[in-house]
Design a protein around this motif. Structure first.
Motif, PDB file in Angstrom:
ATOM      1  N   LYS A 137      46.365  59.871  86.467  1.00 23.28           N
ATOM      2  CA  LYS A 137      45.175  59.428  86.395  1.00 23.28           C
ATOM      3  C   LYS A 137      45.467  58.277  87.943  1.00 23.28           C
ATOM      4  CE  LYS A 137      42.485  59.483  82.480  1.00 23.28           C
ATOM      5  NZ  LYS A 137      42.742  59.907  82.163  1.00 23.28           N
ATOM      6  N   LEU A 138      44.554  59.035  88.845  1.00 20.53           N
ATOM      7  CA  LEU A 138      44.755  57.674  90.152  1.00 20.53           C
ATOM      8  C   LEU A 138      43.487  57.108  89.902  1.00 20.53           C
ATOM      9  CD1 LEU A 138      45.840  56.593  92.942  1.00 20.53           C
ATOM     10  CD2 LEU A 138      44.622  58.643  94.036  1.00 20.53           C
ATOM     11  N   GLY A 186      28.283  45.885  96.924  1.00 19.20           N
ATOM     12  CA  GLY A 186      28.155  46.429  98.154  1.00 19.20           C
ATOM     13  C   GLY A 186      28.793  47.277  98.564  1.00 19.20           C
ATOM     14  N   LYS A 187      30.012  47.222  98.471  1.00 18.78           N
ATOM     15  CA  LYS A 187      31.108  47.619  99.727  1.00 18.78           C
ATOM     16  C   LYS A 187      32.421  48.413  99.595  1.00 18.78           C
ATOM     17  CE  LYS A 187      30.561  43.844 102.929  1.00 18.78           C
ATOM     18  NZ  LYS A 187      31.375  42.319 103.435  1.00 18.78           N
ATOM     19  N   GLU A 188      32.439  48.427  97.838  1.00 22.07           N
ATOM     20  CA  GLU A 188      33.033  49.594  96.793  1.00 22.07           C
ATOM     21  C   GLU A 188      33.160  50.300  96.169  1.00 22.07           C
ATOM     22  OE1 GLU A 188      37.139  46.142  96.314  1.00 22.07           O
ATOM     23  OE2 GLU A 188      35.093  46.276  95.049  1.00 22.07           O
ATOM     24  N   LEU A 189      33.557  51.683  95.796  1.00 23.49           N
ATOM     25  CA  LEU A 189      33.336  52.846  94.726  1.00 23.49           C
ATOM     26  C   LEU A 189      34.551  52.836  94.239  1.00 23.49           C
ATOM     27  CD1 LEU A 189      33.102  55.502  97.806  1.00 23.49           C
ATOM     28  CD2 LEU A 189      30.896  54.168  96.822  1.00 23.49           C
ATOM     29  N   PHE A 190      34.297  52.619  92.895  1.00 23.65           N
ATOM     30  CA  PHE A 190      35.181  52.866  92.057  1.00 23.65           C
ATOM     31  C   PHE A 190      35.958  53.798  91.796  1.00 23.65           C
ATOM     32  CE2 PHE A 190      36.248  53.627  87.254  1.00 23.65           C
ATOM     33  CZ  PHE A 190      37.467  52.840  87.323  1.00 23.65           C
ATOM     34  N   PHE A 191      36.975  54.601  91.500  1.00 21.75           N
ATOM     35  CA  PHE A 191      36.871  55.962  91.157  1.00 21.75           C
ATOM     36  C   PHE A 191      38.007  56.589  90.165  1.00 21.75           C
ATOM     37  CE2 PHE A 191      40.006  54.628  94.523  1.00 21.75           C
ATOM     38  CZ  PHE A 191      41.342  55.136  94.380  1.00 21.75           C
ATOM     39  N   ILE A 192      38.122  57.298  89.209  1.00 19.62           N
ATOM     40  CA  ILE A 192      39.484  58.458  88.352  1.00 19.62           C
ATOM     41  C   ILE A 192      39.245  59.238  88.542  1.00 19.62           C
ATOM     42  CG2 ILE A 192      39.398  58.602  86.608  1.00 19.62           C
ATOM     43  CD1 ILE A 192      37.566  56.249  85.505  1.00 19.62           C
ATOM     44  N   PHE A 193      40.227  60.073  89.464  1.00 16.11           N
ATOM     45  CA  PHE A 193      40.508  60.962  89.695  1.00 16.11           C
ATOM     46  C   PHE A 193      41.918  61.475  88.269  1.00 16.11           C
ATOM     47  CE2 PHE A 193      39.799  60.014  94.472  1.00 16.11           C
ATOM     48  CZ  PHE A 193      38.397  59.953  94.024  1.00 16.11           C
ATOM     49  N   GLU A 194      41.948  62.468  88.857  1.00 15.36           N
ATOM     50  CA  GLU A 194      42.848  63.323  86.840  1.00 15.36           C
ATOM     51  C   GLU A 194      43.191  64.459  87.749  1.00 15.36           C
ATOM     52  OE1 GLU A 194      42.812  65.405  82.558  1.00 15.36           O
ATOM     53  OE2 GLU A 194      41.811  63.670  83.372  1.00 15.36           O
ATOM     54  N   SER A 195      44.947  63.934  87.767  1.00 12.71           N
ATOM     55  CA  SER A 195      46.152  65.050  88.008  1.00 12.71           C
ATOM     56  C   SER A 195      45.758  66.438  87.076  1.00 12.71           C
ATOM     57  CB  SER A 195      47.498  64.566  88.204  1.00 12.71           C
ATOM     58  OG  SER A 195      48.404  65.666  88.966  1.00 12.71           O
ATOM     59  N   PRO A 196      46.151  67.575  88.322  1.00 15.87           N
ATOM     60  CA  PRO A 196      45.761  68.672  86.796  1.00 15.87           C
ATOM     61  C   PRO A 196      46.508  68.857  86.101  1.00 15.87           C
ATOM     62  CG  PRO A 196      44.970  69.360  89.383  1.00 15.87           C
ATOM     63  CD  PRO A 196      46.057  67.987  89.159  1.00 15.87           C
TER      64      PRO A 196
END
Length: 196
Positions: A137-138, A186-196
């Motif tokens: 995960k990133l 109000g200036k940030e996005l939280f994300f979770i990206f997963e490697s296949p």
């Protein structure tokens, strides 16, 4: 070929001259909240462009000993070593992110992506994909404001980030951060990206 609009000497000078506005002096709230829900303390973690590495210190103090900290500048790595004297030298990586050859279960992103010249974003995605183990995960924060030519920090928005990452990653989450520090609300996005 110059890999970044700010070279190694420029980053070293920023630390020497205390031009480190991104440094908040403690772990970022959204990253800390994510760390707090992790269970496996054996996972291999990378924090690239880590700066003074308060997240790495927090992880270490919670028993995560397989944490690697990368920064172009040497001074912030020395600052972490000064605070956490037993932090392993071979896990302090003073190098160019794009030259790193290793694999990780989790990569934590905060104020690194936004510090890179926007023309390096596709390369960043490719490198992150290469550095993550399958199902790795990133996770982290992107700035949510208009991408301008002035920076760092360089911004962007949900649709830009989604289109940039969706070919190489499973987009698990990308949403407004609800627990950002006051200065970044109000200036940030939280994300979770997963490697296949």
């Amino acid at each position: 070929m110059k890999k970044n609009s700010l070279d190694k000497a420029s980053w070293e000078n920023r630390y020497t001259n205390s031009q480190i506005g991104w440094n908040i002096g403690y772990p970022s709230t959204p990253i800390k909240a994510y760390i707090d829900q992790l269970e496996d303390r054996t996972i291999k973690i990378l924090i690239p462009g880590a700066g003074n590495s308060y997240e790495a210190e927090y992880l270490w103090n919670k028993g995560y000993e397989n944490v690697y900290v990368l920064d172009f500048a040497k001074q912030p790595l020395e600052n972490l070593k000064h605070r956490v004297k037993i932090f392993p030298e071979d896990q302090l990586l003073n190098c160019d992110f794009f030259d790193l050859n290793n694999q990780f279960d989790l990569i934590l992103e905060q104020t690194f992506f936004c510090a890179l010249s926007p023309n390096l974003r596709k390369r960043y995605v490719e490198k992150m994909h290469q550095l993550l183990k399958p199902n790795g995960k990133l996770v982290g924060l992107f700035f949510d404001f208009e991408l301008t030519k002035s920076g760092p920090p360089f911004g962007g928005n949900v649709s830009e980030y989604t289109s940039l990452f969706e070919e190489s990653f499973k987009i698990k989450t990308i949403e407004k951060s609800i627990n950002s520090i006051k200065e970044r609300q109000g200036k940030e996005l939280f994300f979770i990206f997963e490697s296949p």
